[in-house]
Write a protein that holds these residues in place. Sequence first.
Motif, PDB file in Angstrom:
ATOM      1  N   ARG A  45      -3.710  10.980  -5.159  1.00 46.00           N
ATOM      2  CA  ARG A  45      -4.328   9.683  -5.470  1.00 46.00           C
ATOM      3  C   ARG A  45      -5.831   9.780  -5.673  1.00 46.00           C
ATOM      4  O   ARG A  45      -6.428   8.897  -6.294  1.00 46.00           O
ATOM      5  CB  ARG A  45      -3.987   8.669  -4.389  1.00 46.00           C
ATOM      6  N   PRO A  49      -5.229   7.485  -9.000  1.00 46.57           N
ATOM      7  CA  PRO A  49      -5.131   6.406  -8.008  1.00 46.57           C
ATOM      8  C   PRO A  49      -3.936   5.469  -8.172  1.00 46.57           C
ATOM      9  O   PRO A  49      -3.506   4.859  -7.201  1.00 46.57           O
ATOM     10  CB  PRO A  49      -6.440   5.636  -8.176  1.00 46.57           C
ATOM     11  N   ASP A  50      -3.373   5.378  -9.352  1.00 41.12           N
ATOM     12  CA  ASP A  50      -2.283   4.436  -9.584  1.00 41.12           C
ATOM     13  C   ASP A  50      -0.883   5.017  -9.380  1.00 41.12           C
ATOM     14  O   ASP A  50       0.102   4.292  -9.511  1.00 41.12           O
ATOM     15  CB  ASP A  50      -2.382   3.854 -10.993  1.00 41.12           C
ATOM     16  N   ARG A  53       3.733   6.097  -4.305  1.00 36.90           N
ATOM     17  CA  ARG A  53       4.231   7.004  -3.256  1.00 36.90           C
ATOM     18  C   ARG A  53       5.587   7.564  -3.673  1.00 36.90           C
ATOM     19  O   ARG A  53       5.855   8.749  -3.502  1.00 36.90           O
ATOM     20  CB  ARG A  53       4.350   6.278  -1.921  1.00 36.90           C
TER      21      ARG A  53
END
Length: 147
Positions: A45, A49-50, A53
Motif C-alpha cells: 500500500r 494505496p488503493d 486487502r
Amino acid sequence: MSASPEYAEQLRSVALRVTRPRVAVLEAVHAHPHADTETVISAVRAELPDVSRQAIYDVLGALSTSGLIRRIQPAGHVARYESRVGDNHHHVVCRSCGIIGDVDCAVGEAPCLTPSDHHGFVLDEAEVIYWGLCSDCAASPTSGSRP
C-alpha cells in the motif's frame, strides 16, 4: 512504480499475468524476509494505496501456489512469506519474540531427511523448525533461560 523486469519474468515463467499488485507483493516479500501479511500489506500500500486487502491475500495465494514465494506458519504464529524457495531450507524460531531465521539443510539434497517409514509416499521435501531463544531474548533478564 516501475515493474522490475526480474519480477515480471518470474511471473511469466509460471504463467501468471504481470500486474502491478503481483509485482508489488513480490517486491515486498523480497524486501521483508519472513514477512507476515500485515507487513506485506503495508509495503504494497505504500506503492499502491488503493489495492484491497483481499487482492493482496489473493496475490499471496497465487504466488505461493506457483512456487514463487513460500508460505510458512510455525505453530502458534501467523503465516509468514519468504522469497527463498526451492532449496529445502529450514527455520529457527525464537519462542519469546517470534523472530525467524533460515537454516540450511544439514544433510544433502531434498528432502534431506529420511523418515523411518514413508508409507509409500514419494518424498520431495522435509520441513524442520528449530525452536529456542534468539541471542537477544536469551540475554534478556525477562526471558531467562527457558527449557
